[in-house]
Write a protein that holds these residues in place. Structure first.
Motif, PDB file in Angstrom:
ATOM      1  N   VAL A  34       0.819  -1.213   0.000  1.00  0.00           N
ATOM      2  CA  VAL A  34       0.000   0.000   0.000  1.00  0.00           C
ATOM      3  C   VAL A  34       0.854   1.264   0.000  1.00  0.00           C
ATOM      4  N   TYR A 175      -3.786  -1.023  -7.564  1.00  0.00           N
ATOM      5  CA  TYR A 175      -4.306  -2.348  -7.239  1.00  0.00           C
ATOM      6  C   TYR A 175      -4.123  -3.311  -8.413  1.00  0.00           C
ATOM      7  N   GLU A 340      -1.638  -8.299  -3.811  1.00  0.00           N
ATOM      8  CA  GLU A 340      -2.576  -7.203  -4.094  1.00  0.00           C
ATOM      9  C   GLU A 340      -3.862  -7.309  -3.286  1.00  0.00           C
ATOM     10  N   TRP A 343      -5.100  -4.511  -0.987  1.00  0.00           N
ATOM     11  CA  TRP A 343      -5.953  -3.427  -1.456  1.00  0.00           C
ATOM     12  C   TRP A 343      -7.433  -3.805  -1.424  1.00  0.00           C
ATOM     13  N   GLN A 348     -10.027  -6.900   3.533  1.00  0.00           N
ATOM     14  CA  GLN A 348      -9.930  -6.075   4.733  1.00  0.00           C
ATOM     15  C   GLN A 348     -11.134  -6.274   5.643  1.00  0.00           C
ATOM     16  N   THR A 471      -8.185   9.299   6.474  1.00  0.00           N
ATOM     17  CA  THR A 471      -7.331   8.222   6.973  1.00  0.00           C
ATOM     18  C   THR A 471      -6.975   8.430   8.427  1.00  0.00           C
TER      19      THR A 471
END
Length: 747
Positions: A34, A175, A340, A343, A348, A471
């Motif tokens: 990331v 990504y 990947e 991403w 997640q 964020t």
């Protein structure tokens, strides 16, 4: 005392070496993917540093610390080093916009996307005008229509190459680059020339047969909902129903989630154990893996299949299983297989939600003893999952669902029955009449879910929209949540420290973010306000707003996200054109301005005058500008390049305000408003220098004048629009607000 406590802590770590090593690997690999993608020298350095860690593991105790460090370094190497062809990305960009014919084989499962489908293809042949092209990596093929392609299929397609579409808050290009895909192929359809055969084709074959069986046994929309519940196939669901499921937090029912795999695993074990007894482990593992593959091999399904498989295998071997070790090892293995995935939103959400369920469900259940058990457990599980994934849901889906726990508590108890009965429709389809009779109770359960979603979605505040979740807010949230959870698992002496950390850590992160916010270097933001334009220039000396877009609400939301709470005053507001796409947003602007800049021409309409008068009523002064004027505001120099003296204000696009805004660094931003081609040509002759950035007139739907195109040939082009196509021949490197959201650039 402290030394003995630290020694006990280290010894406890040494008792779970796989957990420590897997967590180190996962964190390091995800961070490398990331934060610093495609940096081969970092990967080489990390692998070189990992070698001495072996010697370090021999020299220190517990050795698990050195092994964890070695795993972290090797993970960085795994993330950074597989750049097979460093020039593929450059060659791919040069082909954007070309019409090609390709043949290749499918390297992943098909996914629904933007009203159609997309699939990753490893090309065997790419033809442009009859000439072959090689070395451009894989292609993400997108098409509309009913055609399907399964893993391993050989296909042909013809279409136009384009750079991958970036999305707001998600770097899609980075990504896809992790999968060596630097281009998308937009085509009207695909032609599968050689379907996959053998064991690799079994999941696709099962999926196709099951879809046919369900469609024959159930009417719409129940058939589409059942396909979503059992296999995660989201096709044919009415838009209103899908929105209701999203608003009530039930949309996960349409995805092959870990919960479905767990239910399937329990069904398989219950069916096989009485028959095969001690020999049921291997067939159960095969069925679980096949189910995950038939459902599209989503990250959540793979995670659940691997964890469930590890638990079943451990039970078959008579060994205990540790849920945290299983979770960490699964994450490490999946990231090692496909870096990947770091991403991937599904990846997640799956791991964050599972960790939250393990940690938080028991304490939530204990506090809800007054609820009946059948309602309490799913309610607690859903609450835990929402707490653990709140920043991700806000960032990626821009929505929070307060009624989600209630909806899930009312639905999850019947989910195993729906999955089991839905799977039974497959073999029952050999007798169509029997399958239709068996489908009647399933239709009733599905209707219950549908009506519940419609009902709860109508409740006040059923879904809370989140425009943007920065964020730093996510970091602060998880810092506080992690410390609060730790407080419940440490001894009383450390509990006060953990609770203090739960308050101090978020405050420190928020304070640091606010300081960085206040001291940010000069920048320009092209706001995502829809069909129109609004540009915000910001420096330590002040703020300039050029136009306001078509929506007061959108403008207010965007300004609230970019400007610190204490920066309410605007040094200068510029109105470049009288159209609603430029001035409608001013209707709700409650920020005072020092100066209102308008073109020195007799423009038509009254809305722009009302916006100017409103600003004057709040203390602003009006300044008319014409080509050749020069002024300074908020640390920027504004060069006026249109309108010309005497330009006809009643002619659309002839007398609008054109600006070249220059920062102290020398970077410049050119805004030509919606000038017509003749006015653009005259404005081009007024430019005193180059344009670092150029905002395309009319959102990029019309061409630039040849003279303006020539003098701004090296500028980064930007299009402010809600959707639609750009004019022909614009390069594919144009930044678009409909694809990337608000575009912020350094000045």
């Amino acid at each position: 005392m402290n030394e003995s406590r630290n020694g006990r802590d280290l010894r406890s770590l040494a008792q779970m070496p796989l957990l420590v090593i897997a967590v180190s690997w996962s964190i390091a690999l995800a961070a490398a993917v990331v934060i610093t993608p495609s940096q081969s020298w970092i990967g080489a350095l990390a692998v070189a540093l990992a070698i001495p860690c072996l010697a370090l593991a021999i020299a220190i105790r517990p050795a698990v610390l050195a092994l964890a460090l070695m795993a972290a370094l090797l993970a960085v190497g795994r993330a950074e080093l597989p750049a097979l062809d460093a020039g593929a990305a450059t060659r791919a960009v040069a082909l954007a916009g070309q019409t090609v014919t390709i043949s290749g084989h499918v390297a992943d499962d098909t996914r629904a996307a933007a009203g159609g489908s997309e699939v990753l293809v490893e090309p065997d042949l790419i033809l442009i005008g009859g000439s072959p092209v090689a070395g451009v990596g894989n292609l993400m093929v997108r098409w509309r229509g009913p055609a399907e392609a399964g893993f391993g299929d050989q296909l042909n397609a013809t279409g136009k190459l384009a750079l991958p579409r970036d999305l707001p808050s998600f770097d899609r290009r980075a990504y896809l680059a992790q999968r060596h895909a630097y281009l998308e192929l937009d085509t009207t359809g695909i032609n599968v020339t050689n379907p996959a055969s053998g064991i690799a084709a079994l999941p696709s074959w099962l999926r196709a047969r099951y879809i046919a069986a369900v469609l024959a046994a159930l009417p719409a929309p129940h058939a589409a909902v059942l396909l979503g519940v059992v296999l995660g196939i989201r096709q044919g669901i009415p838009p209103a129903l899908q929105q209701a499921l999203i608003a009530t937090g039930l949309v996960h029912l349409l995805v092959l989630s870990g919960l479905k795999v767990a239910v399937f695993a329990r069904i398989v074990q219950s069916a096989l154990q009485p028959i095969l007894r001690g020999y049921a482990t291997v067939p159960a593992l095969c069925f679980i893996g096949l189910y995950a593959l038939a459902g599209g091999a989503t990250p959540a399904a793979i995670r659940a299949a691997v964890m469930g498989g590890m638990a079943i295998a451990a039970a078959g071997l008579g060994r205990p299983s540790h849920v945290w070790t299983s979770l960490a090892a699964t994450a490490a293995a999946m990231l090692a297989w496909r870096p990947e995935l770091a991403w991937d939103v599904g990846f997640q959400l799956s791991f964050a939600g599972t960790a939250a369920i393990i940690l938080l469900t028991p304490c939530i259940e204990r506090s809800l003893q007054w609820l009946p058990l059948f309602f309490r457990e799913p309610f607690a599980v859903t609450c835990a999952a929402q707490v653990g994934t709140l920043p991700m849901m806000a960032t990626d889906f821009h929505l929070l669902s307060p009624v989600g726990p209630i909806a899930n508590a009312l639905v999850l108890p019947i989910l195993p029955a729906i999955v089991a009965a839905g799977l039974a429709l497959g073999p029952l389809s050999v007798i169509p009449d029997l399958a239709r009779v068996a489908a009647l109770p399933i239709a009733g359960l599905l209707a219950y879910i549908e009506q519940l979603a419609y009902l709860l979605a109508r409740l006040p505040a059923a879904a809370i929209p989140v425009v943007r979740f920065p964020t730093w807010a996510g970091l602060a949230y998880y810092a506080g949540l992690g410390a609060f959870i730790a407080a419940g698992h440490v001894n009383p002496r450390r509990r006060a420290l953990a609770l203090g950390t739960a308050v101090v850590a978020p405050a420190l992160i928020a304070g640091t973010a606010l300081c960085m916010w206040a001291m940010s270097p000069p920048q320009v933001s092209v706001l995502a306000v829809g069909n129109g334009q609004a540009i915000l220039f910001r420096s330590a000396q002040g703020v300039i707003l050029v136009d306001a877009g078509p929506s007061p609400a959108r403008l207010s939301d965007e300004l609230g996200q970019i400007l610190p709470p204490w920066q309410a005053r605007l040094d200068l507001v510029a109105i470049t054109a009288p159209g609603l796409g430029h001035i409608a947003g001013f209707a709700g602007l409650d920020r005072p301005a020092g100066t209102v800049l308008i073109p020195d021409a007799q423009l038509t309409g009254s809305a722009w005058r009302s916006a100017a008068y409103t600003a004057v009523a709040r203390g602003a002064k009006v300044m008319r500008a014409r080509a050749g004027d020069l002024l300074e505001a908020a640390g920027f120099k504004l060069e006026v390049i249109s309108p010309e003296p005497g330009a006809p204000g009643d002619q659309a696009g002839a007398a609008y305000l054109g600006l070249r805004v220059v920062a102290q660094s020398g970077r410049s931003f050119c805004d030509l408003s919606d000038l017509d081609l003749d006015a653009q040509t005259i404005a081009a002759s007024r430019l005193a220098g180059s344009c670092t950035y150029l905002l395309l007139p009319a959102g990029g739907r019309s061409r630039l004048s040849p003279d303006l195109e020539r003098v701004t040939s090296n500028a980064q082009l930007i299009a402010s629009l809600a959707s639609g196509r750009l004019a022909r021949d614009f390069p594919k490197t144009v930044l678009r607000t409909d694809q990337e959201g608000t575009i912020t650039l350094p000045m």
